[in-house]
Design a protein around this motif. Structure first.
Motif, mmCIF file in Angstrom:
data_model
loop_
_atom_site.group_PDB
_atom_site.id
_atom_site.type_symbol
_atom_site.label_atom_id
_atom_site.label_comp_id
_atom_site.label_asym_id
_atom_site.label_seq_id
_atom_site.Cartn_x
_atom_site.Cartn_y
_atom_site.Cartn_z
ATOM 1 N N TYR A 213 0.837 -1.212 0.000
ATOM 2 C CA TYR A 213 0.000 0.000 0.000
ATOM 3 C C TYR A 213 0.876 1.267 0.000
ATOM 4 C CZ TYR A 213 -3.131 3.662 1.473
ATOM 5 O OH TYR A 213 -3.796 4.852 1.540
ATOM 6 N N PHE A 214 1.906 1.280 0.841
ATOM 7 C CA PHE A 214 2.808 2.448 0.886
ATOM 8 C C PHE A 214 3.384 2.758 -0.499
ATOM 9 C CE2 PHE A 214 4.139 1.488 5.568
ATOM 10 C CZ PHE A 214 2.931 2.009 6.004
ATOM 11 N N ASN A 215 3.621 1.691 -1.279
ATOM 12 C CA ASN A 215 4.305 1.823 -2.576
ATOM 13 C C ASN A 215 3.344 1.966 -3.761
ATOM 14 O OD1 ASN A 215 7.479 1.184 -2.544
ATOM 15 N ND2 ASN A 215 6.513 0.157 -0.819
ATOM 16 N N LEU A 216 2.028 1.961 -3.496
ATOM 17 C CA LEU A 216 1.066 1.881 -4.607
ATOM 18 C C LEU A 216 1.195 3.026 -5.629
ATOM 19 C CD1 LEU A 216 -2.402 0.552 -3.374
ATOM 20 C CD2 LEU A 216 -0.752 -0.502 -4.919
ATOM 21 N N GLY A 217 1.350 4.250 -5.122
ATOM 22 C CA GLY A 217 1.469 5.413 -6.021
ATOM 23 C C GLY A 217 2.666 5.260 -6.941
ATOM 24 N N VAL A 218 3.782 4.834 -6.359
ATOM 25 C CA VAL A 218 5.021 4.657 -7.137
ATOM 26 C C VAL A 218 4.812 3.575 -8.201
ATOM 27 C CG1 VAL A 218 7.431 3.900 -6.986
ATOM 28 C CG2 VAL A 218 6.488 5.395 -5.228
ATOM 29 N N LEU A 219 4.240 2.449 -7.776
ATOM 30 C CA LEU A 219 4.044 1.338 -8.713
ATOM 31 C C LEU A 219 3.136 1.753 -9.867
ATOM 32 C CD1 LEU A 219 3.650 -1.594 -6.165
ATOM 33 C CD2 LEU A 219 5.520 -1.291 -7.780
ATOM 34 N N PHE A 220 2.081 2.501 -9.539
ATOM 35 C CA PHE A 220 1.131 2.918 -10.577
ATOM 36 C C PHE A 220 1.820 3.799 -11.629
ATOM 37 C CE2 PHE A 220 -1.968 6.068 -12.144
ATOM 38 C CZ PHE A 220 -2.831 5.206 -12.795
ATOM 39 N N TYR A 221 2.537 4.816 -11.159
ATOM 40 C CA TYR A 221 3.131 5.752 -12.118
ATOM 41 C C TYR A 221 4.332 5.147 -12.859
ATOM 42 C CZ TYR A 221 -0.016 9.416 -10.688
ATOM 43 O OH TYR A 221 -1.141 10.153 -10.459
ATOM 44 N N LEU A 222 5.063 4.255 -12.186
ATOM 45 C CA LEU A 222 6.177 3.604 -12.896
ATOM 46 C C LEU A 222 5.639 2.631 -13.945
ATOM 47 C CD1 LEU A 222 8.933 2.965 -10.169
ATOM 48 C CD2 LEU A 222 8.709 4.866 -11.780
ATOM 49 N N ALA A 223 4.505 1.994 -13.642
ATOM 50 C CA ALA A 223 3.888 1.099 -14.640
ATOM 51 C C ALA A 223 3.462 1.903 -15.864
ATOM 52 C CB ALA A 223 2.689 0.379 -14.028
ATOM 53 N N ARG A 224 2.883 3.076 -15.612
ATOM 54 C CA ARG A 224 2.450 3.947 -16.726
ATOM 55 C C ARG A 224 3.654 4.393 -17.567
ATOM 56 N NH1 ARG A 224 0.412 8.952 -16.299
ATOM 57 N NH2 ARG A 224 -1.322 9.048 -17.722
ATOM 58 N N MET A 225 4.724 4.778 -16.849
ATOM 59 C CA MET A 225 5.892 5.252 -17.597
ATOM 60 C C MET A 225 6.565 4.100 -18.340
ATOM 61 S SD MET A 225 8.655 8.088 -16.480
ATOM 62 C CE MET A 225 10.001 7.183 -15.753
ATOM 63 N N GLY A 226 6.515 2.913 -17.729
ATOM 64 C CA GLY A 226 7.085 1.725 -18.384
ATOM 65 C C GLY A 226 6.402 1.481 -19.721
ATOM 66 N N SER A 227 5.092 1.650 -19.732
ATOM 67 C CA SER A 227 4.342 1.461 -20.972
ATOM 68 C C SER A 227 4.783 2.505 -22.018
ATOM 69 C CB SER A 227 2.849 1.554 -20.646
ATOM 70 O OG SER A 227 2.126 1.948 -21.739
#
Ligand SMILES: Cc1cc2nc3c(=O)[nH]c(=O)nc-3n(C[C@H](O)[C@H](O)[C@H](O)COP(=O)(O)O)c2cc1C
Length: 248
Positions: free
Chosen positions: A181-195
């Motif tokens: 949960y603490f990392n959710l924001g990071v994971l979301f935006y890094l996934a978007r940038m990865g795409s």
């Protein structure tokens, strides 16, 4: 043509940039190259990789609201190298800072954006992450949680012959969910940038942070830095210590 990831933290070990870079790499499939930028001795090795890359991802800490000076030195050489070899790479950036607000990375992002237009590169966008130190600690806590789970399982096997200590697994699951949960924001935006990196498109600038309320962050940060200071040279890294006056 493979993406080039550059870890620009000057730290040798346990840097937050390495953590965020490893998360970003999860969201970019295929062959990838990762390099470390710490000193001028690293410049030539990294520049050579540019010839074979279509995208470059800088992952760096925020220093005094800007780009660390050793990275600026590299960017000067990079500009000349890209112009000389007519390279028009896409540049992405993951910046992290110690304070909680990821938006504090905005001036750093703007510097990269201006650098791109000056050097003839394509600005792909970036993710600015607040609470980088604390997010980096979450991965260490996760490793400790796994070690505790293994220990509990071994003890349970020895004591009762039970291979599946339910309580230990529930506690591990709860802790892991909290860290996630603490990392959710990071994971979301890094996934978007990865795409975007995969497709070669622009992802824009996004800001996120560790997902905890600010007053809890301040409390933990204060305790954390007091403990670190005690280990590294006394209270407040010697701020309260008597200073030697240099002559001459
Ligand atoms: C010289 C220096 C300057 C810093 N300046 C800032 C700053 O302006 N704002 C901030 O939020 N954090 C600042 N920090 C904290 C770092 O951005 C933070 O510790 C970051 O997580 C380090 O990333 P790394 O582990 O990848 O090197 C600074 C740290 C250092 C050593």
């Amino acid at each position: 043509m493979k993406p080039l990831f550059i870890n620009c933290s000057p730290k040798k070990r346990f840097c937050a940039s390495a953590y965020f870079l490893s998360l970003q790499r999860l969201f970019v499939r295929g062959e990838k190259v990762t390099k470390k930028l710490r000193t001028p001795a690293d410049h030539a090795r990294i520049l050579m990789e540019f010839n074979d890359a279509q995208a470059v991802v800088f992952c760096l800490p925020l220093y005094v609201d800007g780009i660390p000076s050793h990275v600026l030195r590299f960017m000067e050489e990079m500009e000349a190298y890209c112009k000389k070899n007519s390279l028009h790479l896409s540049l992405y950036c993951i910046a992290n800072n110690g304070f909680i607000e990821g938006r504090q990375n905005e001036p750093l992002m703007q510097s990269f954006e201006h650098f791109c237009s000056r050097a003839g590169l394509t600005w792909g966008g970036g993710v600015g992450i607040g609470g980088g130190v604390m997010l980096n600690v979450t991965r260490i806590v996760f490793v400790v949680d796994i070690a505790l789970l293994v220990l509990n399982t071994v003890l349970s096997m020895i004591n009762t012959g039970n291979f599946f200590p339910k309580e230990a697994w529930i506690s591990f699951g709860e802790n892991a969910a909290l860290l996630l949960y603490f990392n959710l924001g990071v994971l979301f935006y890094l996934a978007r940038m990865g795409s975007s990196i995969r497709k070669g498109t622009a992802s824009g600038k996004k800001y996120t942070r560790i997902l905890i309320p600010s007053f809890i962050f301040i409390l933990f940060a204060d305790v954390f830095f007091i403990i670190i200071s005690l280990f590294e040279g006394g209270l407040f890294r010697g701020w309260l210590a008597k200073k030697e006056i240099e002559n001459g």
